[in-house]
Design a protein around this motif. Structure first.
Motif, PDB file in Angstrom:
ATOM      1  N   PRO A  68      -5.036 -18.729  23.453  1.00  0.00           N
ATOM      2  CA  PRO A  68      -5.856 -17.515  23.631  1.00  0.00           C
ATOM      3  C   PRO A  68      -5.074 -16.354  24.252  1.00  0.00           C
ATOM      4  O   PRO A  68      -5.312 -15.193  23.924  1.00  0.00           O
ATOM      5  CB  PRO A  68      -6.985 -17.954  24.557  1.00  0.00           C
ATOM      6  N   ILE A  69      -4.120 -16.674  25.122  1.00  0.00           N
ATOM      7  CA  ILE A  69      -3.306 -15.617  25.734  1.00  0.00           C
ATOM      8  C   ILE A  69      -2.401 -14.975  24.682  1.00  0.00           C
ATOM      9  O   ILE A  69      -2.218 -13.762  24.656  1.00  0.00           O
ATOM     10  CB  ILE A  69      -2.476 -16.186  26.909  1.00  0.00           C
ATOM     11  N   CYS A  70      -1.852 -15.800  23.790  1.00  0.00           N
ATOM     12  CA  CYS A  70      -0.965 -15.267  22.753  1.00  0.00           C
ATOM     13  C   CYS A  70      -1.723 -14.405  21.749  1.00  0.00           C
ATOM     14  O   CYS A  70      -1.165 -13.450  21.206  1.00  0.00           O
ATOM     15  CB  CYS A  70      -0.271 -16.419  22.018  1.00  0.00           C
ATOM     16  N   GLN A  71      -2.966 -14.721  21.505  1.00  0.00           N
ATOM     17  CA  GLN A  71      -3.739 -13.958  20.527  1.00  0.00           C
ATOM     18  C   GLN A  71      -4.282 -12.654  21.114  1.00  0.00           C
ATOM     19  O   GLN A  71      -4.588 -11.730  20.368  1.00  0.00           O
ATOM     20  CB  GLN A  71      -4.897 -14.809  19.995  1.00  0.00           C
ATOM     21  N   ASP A  72      -4.383 -12.566  22.420  1.00  0.00           N
ATOM     22  CA  ASP A  72      -4.879 -11.352  23.056  1.00  0.00           C
ATOM     23  C   ASP A  72      -3.814 -10.260  22.977  1.00  0.00           C
ATOM     24  O   ASP A  72      -2.636 -10.507  23.171  1.00  0.00           O
ATOM     25  CB  ASP A  72      -5.216 -11.641  24.521  1.00  0.00           C
ATOM     26  N   GLU A  73      -4.212  -9.052  22.691  1.00  0.00           N
ATOM     27  CA  GLU A  73      -3.262  -7.949  22.560  1.00  0.00           C
ATOM     28  C   GLU A  73      -3.387  -6.921  23.680  1.00  0.00           C
ATOM     29  O   GLU A  73      -2.631  -5.966  23.709  1.00  0.00           O
ATOM     30  CB  GLU A  73      -3.468  -7.236  21.214  1.00  0.00           C
ATOM     31  N   HIS A  74      -4.339  -7.086  24.578  1.00  0.00           N
ATOM     32  CA  HIS A  74      -4.549  -6.069  25.598  1.00  0.00           C
ATOM     33  C   HIS A  74      -4.314  -6.612  27.009  1.00  0.00           C
ATOM     34  O   HIS A  74      -3.478  -6.096  27.742  1.00  0.00           O
ATOM     35  CB  HIS A  74      -5.970  -5.513  25.476  1.00  0.00           C
ATOM     36  N   TYR A  75      -5.020  -7.641  27.397  1.00  0.00           N
ATOM     37  CA  TYR A  75      -4.967  -8.127  28.773  1.00  0.00           C
ATOM     38  C   TYR A  75      -3.798  -9.054  29.048  1.00  0.00           C
ATOM     39  O   TYR A  75      -3.554  -9.414  30.184  1.00  0.00           O
ATOM     40  CB  TYR A  75      -6.271  -8.840  29.134  1.00  0.00           C
ATOM     41  N   LYS A  76      -3.044  -9.434  28.039  1.00  0.00           N
ATOM     42  CA  LYS A  76      -1.933 -10.340  28.287  1.00  0.00           C
ATOM     43  C   LYS A  76      -0.786  -9.644  29.024  1.00  0.00           C
ATOM     44  O   LYS A  76       0.068 -10.296  29.578  1.00  0.00           O
ATOM     45  CB  LYS A  76      -1.434 -10.966  26.994  1.00  0.00           C
ATOM     46  N   TYR A  77      -0.786  -8.331  29.041  1.00  0.00           N
ATOM     47  CA  TYR A  77       0.269  -7.607  29.735  1.00  0.00           C
ATOM     48  C   TYR A  77      -0.041  -7.373  31.209  1.00  0.00           C
ATOM     49  O   TYR A  77       0.812  -6.882  31.937  1.00  0.00           O
ATOM     50  CB  TYR A  77       0.524  -6.258  29.058  1.00  0.00           C
ATOM     51  N   ILE A  78      -1.222  -7.713  31.657  1.00  0.00           N
ATOM     52  CA  ILE A  78      -1.593  -7.422  33.044  1.00  0.00           C
ATOM     53  C   ILE A  78      -0.817  -8.276  34.036  1.00  0.00           C
ATOM     54  O   ILE A  78      -0.402  -7.792  35.084  1.00  0.00           O
ATOM     55  CB  ILE A  78      -3.114  -7.545  33.262  1.00  0.00           C
ATOM     56  N   ILE A  79      -0.571  -9.536  33.714  1.00  0.00           N
ATOM     57  CA  ILE A  79       0.137 -10.409  34.659  1.00  0.00           C
ATOM     58  C   ILE A  79       1.595  -9.982  34.833  1.00  0.00           C
ATOM     59  O   ILE A  79       2.051  -9.822  35.961  1.00  0.00           O
ATOM     60  CB  ILE A  79       0.011 -11.889  34.237  1.00  0.00           C
ATOM     61  N   PRO A  80       2.362  -9.765  33.749  1.00  0.00           N
ATOM     62  CA  PRO A  80       3.744  -9.327  33.997  1.00  0.00           C
ATOM     63  C   PRO A  80       3.843  -7.935  34.609  1.00  0.00           C
ATOM     64  O   PRO A  80       4.790  -7.648  35.335  1.00  0.00           O
ATOM     65  CB  PRO A  80       4.404  -9.328  32.621  1.00  0.00           C
ATOM     66  N   LEU A  81       2.881  -7.074  34.356  1.00  0.00           N
ATOM     67  CA  LEU A  81       2.942  -5.740  34.930  1.00  0.00           C
ATOM     68  C   LEU A  81       2.485  -5.704  36.390  1.00  0.00           C
ATOM     69  O   LEU A  81       2.842  -4.782  37.122  1.00  0.00           O
ATOM     70  CB  LEU A  81       2.102  -4.766  34.111  1.00  0.00           C
ATOM     71  N   LEU A  82       1.712  -6.694  36.816  1.00  0.00           N
ATOM     72  CA  LEU A  82       1.267  -6.720  38.212  1.00  0.00           C
ATOM     73  C   LEU A  82       2.422  -6.932  39.174  1.00  0.00           C
ATOM     74  O   LEU A  82       2.406  -6.407  40.287  1.00  0.00           O
ATOM     75  CB  LEU A  82       0.225  -7.820  38.415  1.00  0.00           C
ATOM     76  N   ILE A  83       3.419  -7.692  38.763  1.00  0.00           N
ATOM     77  CA  ILE A  83       4.528  -8.014  39.671  1.00  0.00           C
ATOM     78  C   ILE A  83       5.299  -6.756  40.076  1.00  0.00           C
ATOM     79  O   ILE A  83       5.436  -6.478  41.272  1.00  0.00           O
ATOM     80  CB  ILE A  83       5.429  -9.097  39.048  1.00  0.00           C
ATOM     81  N   PRO A  84       5.811  -5.938  39.127  1.00  0.00           N
ATOM     82  CA  PRO A  84       6.515  -4.729  39.593  1.00  0.00           C
ATOM     83  C   PRO A  84       5.595  -3.698  40.232  1.00  0.00           C
ATOM     84  O   PRO A  84       6.007  -2.980  41.148  1.00  0.00           O
ATOM     85  CB  PRO A  84       7.174  -4.175  38.325  1.00  0.00           C
ATOM     86  N   VAL A  85       4.348  -3.633  39.803  1.00  0.00           N
ATOM     87  CA  VAL A  85       3.434  -2.655  40.393  1.00  0.00           C
ATOM     88  C   VAL A  85       3.131  -3.022  41.846  1.00  0.00           C
ATOM     89  O   VAL A  85       3.119  -2.156  42.729  1.00  0.00           O
ATOM     90  CB  VAL A  85       2.136  -2.548  39.559  1.00  0.00           C
TER      91      VAL A  85
END
Length: 121
Positions: A86-103
């Motif tokens: 389900p994470i691989c098929q998602d195109e919007h919220y899957k980027y929130i976890i990797p972007l949270l770390i630098p933010v």
């Protein structure tokens, strides 16, 4: 308002006194100014070298996990690991976890710098 000037000989003498642990101010060749404190290193903190190793190992694991998560967005092994399909098929919220770390890192550093400016202003 001018800043106090220090001569190199005074600095070297103060450091030598601090290293030797000499608490007698009359032993100096020059008299100390009134209210001047001797140099002393900061007290040891509550953390040990083991704590440093544990936190660095934890940071290493988090970094490797973030790297592997980032690679999984390029190539998603949903056939190998079925629960991430389900994470691989998602195109919007899957980027929130990797972007949270630098933010979060950026926000923490900016907050700390802001508090230091506020503290010493």
């Amino acid at each position: 308002m001018t800043s106090p000037t220090y001569h190199l000989s005074e600095i070297v003498e103060t450091l030598q006194d601090a290293i030797q642990g000499d608490d007698n101010p009359s032993s100096n060749s020059q008299e100390r100014r009134r209210g001047e404190k001797k140099f002393s290193p900061p007290p040891h903190g509550p953390f040990t070298s083991l704590t440093l190793y544990l936190f660095s190992s934890l940071m290493f694991v988090i970094s490797i996990s973030s790297f592997l998560l980032g690679i999984s967005y390029i190539y998603c092994p949903s056939e190998i690991i079925p629960f991430i399909k389900p994470i691989c098929q998602d195109e919007h919220y899957k980027y929130i976890i990797p972007l949270l770390i630098p933010v979060i890192a950026w926000f923490s550093i900016a907050n700390w710098v802001g508090w230091e400016y506020f503290r010493y202003s």
